[in-house]
Design an enzyme around this catalytic site. Sequence first.
Site, PDB file in Angstrom:
ATOM      1  N   SER A  82      36.833 -22.150  16.706  1.00  0.00           N
ATOM      2  CA  SER A  82      35.572 -22.936  16.697  1.00  0.00           C
ATOM      3  C   SER A  82      35.518 -24.087  17.700  1.00  0.00           C
ATOM      4  O   SER A  82      34.482 -24.746  17.800  1.00  0.00           O
ATOM      5  CB  SER A  82      35.245 -23.497  15.299  1.00  0.00           C
ATOM      6  OG  SER A  82      34.696 -22.487  14.481  1.00  0.00           O
ATOM      7  N   THR A  83      36.615 -24.360  18.436  1.00  0.00           N
ATOM      8  CA  THR A  83      36.605 -25.554  19.309  1.00  0.00           C
ATOM      9  C   THR A  83      36.077 -25.276  20.713  1.00  0.00           C
ATOM     10  O   THR A  83      36.067 -26.158  21.562  1.00  0.00           O
ATOM     11  CB  THR A  83      38.011 -26.182  19.439  1.00  0.00           C
ATOM     12  OG1 THR A  83      38.880 -25.258  20.108  1.00  0.00           O
ATOM     13  CG2 THR A  83      38.575 -26.543  18.091  1.00  0.00           C
ATOM     14  N   GLY A  84      35.634 -24.022  20.963  1.00  0.00           N
ATOM     15  CA  GLY A  84      35.048 -23.700  22.269  1.00  0.00           C
ATOM     16  C   GLY A  84      33.540 -23.642  22.162  1.00  0.00           C
ATOM     17  O   GLY A  84      32.877 -24.656  21.922  1.00  0.00           O
TER      18      GLY A  84
ATOM     19  N   ASP B  17      37.465 -14.149  22.254  1.00  0.00           N
ATOM     20  CA  ASP B  17      36.931 -12.849  21.832  1.00  0.00           C
ATOM     21  C   ASP B  17      36.827 -11.898  23.036  1.00  0.00           C
ATOM     22  O   ASP B  17      37.306 -10.748  22.992  1.00  0.00           O
ATOM     23  CB  ASP B  17      35.542 -13.100  21.221  1.00  0.00           C
ATOM     24  CG  ASP B  17      35.060 -11.970  20.348  1.00  0.00           C
ATOM     25  OD1 ASP B  17      35.833 -11.019  20.121  1.00  0.00           O
ATOM     26  OD2 ASP B  17      33.893 -12.050  19.893  1.00  0.00           O
TER      27      ASP B  17
END
Length: 183
Positions: A130-132, A41
Amino acid sequence: MDELTFLNDRLVVITGDITEQKVDAIVNAANSTLLGGGGVDGAIHRRGGPTVLQECREIRRHQYPDGLPPGRAVVTGGGKLPAKHVIHTVGPIWRDGKHGEMETLAEAYRSSLNLAAETGLGSIAFPAISTGVYGFPKELAAQVAYRTIGEHLKRRSLPRQVYLIFFDEGDRRVFLNSIKQFL
Ligand code: AR6
């Protein structure tokens, strides 16, 4: 960089930086505020410049005053990015796997792909949503991503080309090992 392709060559799995992809849309692993953050982001807003944030503010004002719910997706221009558009989606925050996290992650991929198709986009690049910061286990996320993309590509001709972009080779290897059972 070697490319690995799946699903009749419509899915390409590579290592790289999502902000450098020259595609019709890159997907932002955003949060519900749509006003920026860290990780993917932060990188997208830094490189995309102020017009991306402005468009996100407009979307908040007109469509989602309370924020974009997890699993939904919206589209803006790409600003100064090489990509023409940014599809912003919000993945689930991982808790224990018993709070609909898998379904919400699938929904984030599904909404992004449907929005790309409806916008007439030919190519789309996803990060590992979502994996961070959101802590979703990478193996499980890989399986959800692969299955959901596969289901979409079976039904629809757009986007013709889907890219999965892993930040490093280790993450890409985890993905490849996790989907072996589906091949
Ligand atoms: N290119 C490709 N992949 C990347 C890049 C990049 N430039 N940067 C990080 N990754 P994250 P989330 C990988 O944390 O878990 C933000 O603050 C990273 O290694 O960006 O969905 C938002 O505002 C990881 O595997 O997204 C939200 O608040 C994956 O991208 C929250 O984080 C996703 O990591 C969303 O968390």
